[in-house]
Scaffold this active site. Structure first.
Site, PDB file in Angstrom:
ATOM      1  N   ASP A 205       0.820  -1.217   0.000  1.00 36.13           N
ATOM      2  CA  ASP A 205       0.000   0.000   0.000  1.00 36.13           C
ATOM      3  C   ASP A 205       0.850   1.262   0.000  1.00 36.13           C
ATOM      4  O   ASP A 205       0.326   2.361  -0.123  1.00 36.13           O
ATOM      5  CB  ASP A 205      -0.945  -0.011   1.206  1.00 36.13           C
ATOM      6  CG  ASP A 205      -2.080   0.987   1.062  1.00 36.13           C
ATOM      7  OD1 ASP A 205      -2.555   1.189  -0.067  1.00 36.13           O
ATOM      8  OD2 ASP A 205      -2.507   1.570   2.081  1.00 36.13           O
ATOM      9  N   SER A 229      -7.075   5.427  -0.223  1.00 34.48           N
ATOM     10  CA  SER A 229      -7.266   4.169  -0.946  1.00 34.48           C
ATOM     11  C   SER A 229      -8.747   3.818  -0.951  1.00 34.48           C
ATOM     12  O   SER A 229      -9.426   3.907   0.081  1.00 34.48           O
ATOM     13  CB  SER A 229      -6.471   3.043  -0.276  1.00 34.48           C
ATOM     14  OG  SER A 229      -5.108   3.361  -0.202  1.00 34.48           O
ATOM     15  N   GLN A 279      -4.737  -1.008  -7.444  1.00 36.53           N
ATOM     16  CA  GLN A 279      -5.463  -0.155  -6.500  1.00 36.53           C
ATOM     17  C   GLN A 279      -6.080   1.033  -7.207  1.00 36.53           C
ATOM     18  O   GLN A 279      -5.481   1.613  -8.118  1.00 36.53           O
ATOM     19  CB  GLN A 279      -4.529   0.370  -5.400  1.00 36.53           C
ATOM     20  CG  GLN A 279      -5.250   1.203  -4.349  1.00 36.53           C
ATOM     21  CD  GLN A 279      -4.325   1.693  -3.249  1.00 36.53           C
ATOM     22  OE1 GLN A 279      -3.932   2.855  -3.237  1.00 36.53           O
ATOM     23  NE2 GLN A 279      -3.975   0.815  -2.320  1.00 36.53           N
TER      24      GLN A 279
END
Length: 289
Positions: A205, A229, A279
């Site tokens: 991430d 996110s 993502q």
């Protein structure tokens, strides 16, 4: 938190009920819980219900609410299916009984089969020729914008070495590509694959959404964007170790409608493709009052 052992302590959850677990949070410089932490803790919870030695091959998740750093996170695991070859789990993360995150994960028994993979880039500088985030802070910290400097001042269990260092004072648009070497701090050899996958999920991430800003870097930056996110997916392909640097090679195909999309591949230093990541995130320009 400045070592891999401390990271492991954060990812290991406390069992509080049947298929229910609880975890604490550590900041990485954001006012909210780091998405990678929630991902990895949710995966820890899912793995705690796998009793047939199956290994994670993919996960898909959505971030629904910002996590509060001061509150514990409760993870509730639903056993969806244990088939002949695959096991599926759904994990719900809650704070004060409010759902902040959901994850679906699929685990597969170890099987043989055909193999192929795309190659790692050959024109990437090796980590020995690059500066780490800590090196950049030491050399250029006084020249950095305050928010960038404060982010780099947070202790982390991972060393990051970007292959290209953009000058934050030189506002210009950049290609939508980002290659970052990373390595865990400290010696943690001998980890089992499920634990290594949880750590890699945590690391995945970092840097990925930032890549979606690069084509608009002349205008967009930390100080004028709301970034978060929205979802996160990973696919795991091969066994690996953290005993050397690994490369996260990221590209961003598109940004539009206040959202940015990035995808990337994680390679071992010898070029073995370990995992792929995708993502989408919120990239909302702050409106002037």
């Amino acid at each position: 938190m400045n070592s891999a052992k401390q990271l492991l302590n954060i990812l290991e959850l406390t069992e509080v009920g049947t298929h229910q677990f609880e975890g604490e949070s550590k900041t990485i410089g954001s006012p909210n819980v780091f998405g990678g932490q929630v991902l990895a803790q949710a995966l820890n919870a899912a793995y705690r219900t796998i009793t047939n030695k199956r290994i994670l091959h993919s996960l898909h998740s959505y971030f629904l609410e910002a996590g509060n750093l001061e509150l514990p996170i409760r993870y509730e695991v639903s056993i969806i299916r244990d088939g002949g070859s695959f096991s599926t789990r759904r994990v719900t993360a809650l704070q004060r009984d409010k759902i902040i995150f959901i994850l679906s994960a699929s685990f597969h028994k170890i099987e043989g089969g055909y193999e192929h993979q795309i190659p790692m880039k050959t024109n990437v500088k090796p980590p020995e020729e690059l500066l780490s985030w800590e090196d950049l802070l030491k050399q250029y910290g006084k020249l950095m914008p305050k928010n960038r400097r404060e982010f780099l001042e947070i202790e982390r269990p991972i060393d990051f070495k970007p292959t290209v260092i953009a000058n934050p004072m030189d506002r210009k648009d950049l290609p939508p590509f980002n290659d970052i070497w990373f390595k865990l701090k400290g010696n943690i050899n001998g980890l089992e694959l499920p634990i290594k996958q949880q750590i890699l999920t945590y690391i995945s991430d970092y840097n990925i959404l930032l890549t979606a800003i690069l084509p608009n870097a002349s205008k967009a930056h930390y100080g004028n964007l709301q970034m978060a996110s929205l979802d996160h997916s990973m696919w795991f392909f091969r066994e690996f170790d953290f005993d050397d640097w690994m490369l996260f090679s990221i590209e961003s195909p598109s940004s539009s409608n206040a959202r940015g999309f990035s995808r990337g591949n994680i390679f071992s230093r010898d070029g073995k493709l370990i995992a792929s990541v995708a993502q989408e995130g919120l990239l909302r320009p702050w409106k002037r009052q």
